[in-house]
Design an enzyme around this catalytic site. Structure first.
Site, short mmCIF file in Angstrom:
data_model
loop_
_atom_site.label_atom_id
_atom_site.label_comp_id
_atom_site.label_asym_id
_atom_site.label_seq_id
_atom_site.Cartn_x
_atom_site.Cartn_y
_atom_site.Cartn_z
N GLU A 180 5.18 -5.01 7.00
CA GLU A 180 4.45 -3.97 7.71
C GLU A 180 4.98 -3.72 9.11
O GLU A 180 4.95 -2.60 9.62
CB GLU A 180 2.95 -4.34 7.79
CG GLU A 180 2.21 -4.27 6.46
CD GLU A 180 2.24 -5.56 5.67
OE1 GLU A 180 3.13 -6.42 5.93
OE2 GLU A 180 1.39 -5.73 4.78
N ALA A 232 0.86 -1.19 0.00
CA ALA A 232 0.00 0.00 0.00
C ALA A 232 0.89 1.23 0.00
O ALA A 232 2.06 1.17 0.39
CB ALA A 232 -0.91 -0.02 1.21
N GLU A 244 -0.48 -9.49 -0.44
CA GLU A 244 -1.87 -9.85 -0.12
C GLU A 244 -2.72 -9.88 -1.39
O GLU A 244 -3.59 -10.74 -1.56
CB GLU A 244 -2.42 -8.85 0.91
CG GLU A 244 -1.73 -9.02 2.26
CD GLU A 244 -1.98 -7.87 3.22
OE1 GLU A 244 -1.86 -6.70 2.80
OE2 GLU A 244 -2.30 -8.14 4.39
N GLY A 281 0.69 -5.14 0.99
CA GLY A 281 -0.56 -5.25 0.25
C GLY A 281 -0.37 -5.87 -1.13
O GLY A 281 -1.30 -6.48 -1.67
#
Ligand code: DAK
Length: 266
Positions: free
Chosen positions: A140, A74, A120, A117
């Protein structure tokens, strides 16, 4: 096959979208920031994959990035200043959830960084073809948070508690071959073969009867949602329901007549 930012009748700022016969191809296209997944990109991605999912001419999709990165996570610049009220109050989750509801199979072709992300997102795809340069990870923890789009759940279900704990608690990058040993990817290929191999798989899937393909995907995903007994029941019901399709009749008749089946998608 020419990529443009204008696919499915609309143009995208952060994606290149094209159709190659029955295969819809979406390339993440924010190269200066390693395809960091800003909110607008995720919304565009949900729109583009959603449009392919609704298009009867498309049977399978390929999602890819570039040689340096599938996606490095992200967009940290976009998230950095947010407080609790902002992250819980906005509807970013809604766009991500639209991705998990795609019914047709999506093949991820991953080269380079596939982090946070981005990892993911790849794990939310149905097959993953990794180039040898691929590096997977959930970093993260190094920036003060934890995975928020499924990393602790999907990674744990695939790789098990001890591998997932190491990845999530240390943020270490997992090279392609190690990810393969963890069961995280469908196959590892030389980098130059990554997209061609993903397209080859997608074309093979696109040649199968579409309703059976969608039900097969739904049945496999159900294995992550239910206890075994309920999953077996779900599978059996989908199996029976396919006997209401013309493609089941055609597929079995074609086998008996020793000819290729002609699928109708009904
Ligand atoms: N966000 C923003 N910019 C990024 C970025 C990212 N994730 N990753 C890289 N960039 C930018 C860098 O800032 C740099 O920009 P400039 O300085 O050139 O302007 C450019 O991309 C090139 O990166 P580097 O210069 O850092 O390149 P290196 O080769 O030195 O390093 C790297 C590559 C991948 C190791 C490094 O860039 C890196 O560590 N990136 C951050 C990786 C990371 O921490 N990712 C996890 C982010 S958190 C949720 C949905 C999603 C999520 C959570 C919740 N909900 C729906 C609830 C997901 C969260 C995350 O992914």
């Amino acid at each position: 096959m020419t990529a443009t930012g204008d696919g499915q009748g609309r143009s995208y700022q952060y994606l290149l979208v094209e159709a190659d016969g029955p295969v819809g191809i979406v390339r993440l296209n924010r190269p200066k920031v390693l395809n960091a997944l800003c909110r607008a990109l995720i919304e565009e991605l949900a729109d583009a994959l959603g449009a392919f999912d609704r298009d009867p001419a498309i049977r399978c999709m390929v999602l890819t990035g570039n040689e340096r990165a599938f996606a490095a996570g992200a967009d940290i610049a976009e998230m950095a200043g947010k407080g609790l009220a902002e992250v819980t109050g906005d509807d970013l989750l809604g766009a991500w959830q639209r991705l998990w509801r795609i019914r047709k199979p999506v093949v991820a072709a991953v080269q380079g960084y596939c982090l946070g992300g981005g990892f993911e997102l790849a794990m939310g795809c149905d097959l993953i073809v990794a180039g040898e340069s691929a590096q997977f990870g959930q970093p993260e923890i190094k920036i003060g948070v934890i995975p928020g789009a499924g990393g602790t759940q999907r990674l744990t279900r695939v790789a098990g508690k001890y591998k997932a704990m190491e990845a999530v608690l240390t943020g270490r990058m997992i090279p392609a071959r190690e990810a393969e040993a963890w069961g995280l990817v469908t196959k590892v290929v030389p980098d130059e073969q990554c997209l061609p191999e993903a397209l080859r798989l997608a074309r093979t899937i696109a040649g199968m009867p579409p309703l059976a393909v969608q039900m097969a995907k739904a049945a496999v995903l159900q294995a992550y949602e239910t206890p075994l007994g309920a999953g077996l029941e779900f599978e059996r019901r989908l199996f029976y329901s396919l006997f209401a399709t013309e493609d089941q009749k055609e597929g079995m008749q074609a086998f008996l007549e020793k000819r290729s089946p002609q699928w109708k998608g009904r």
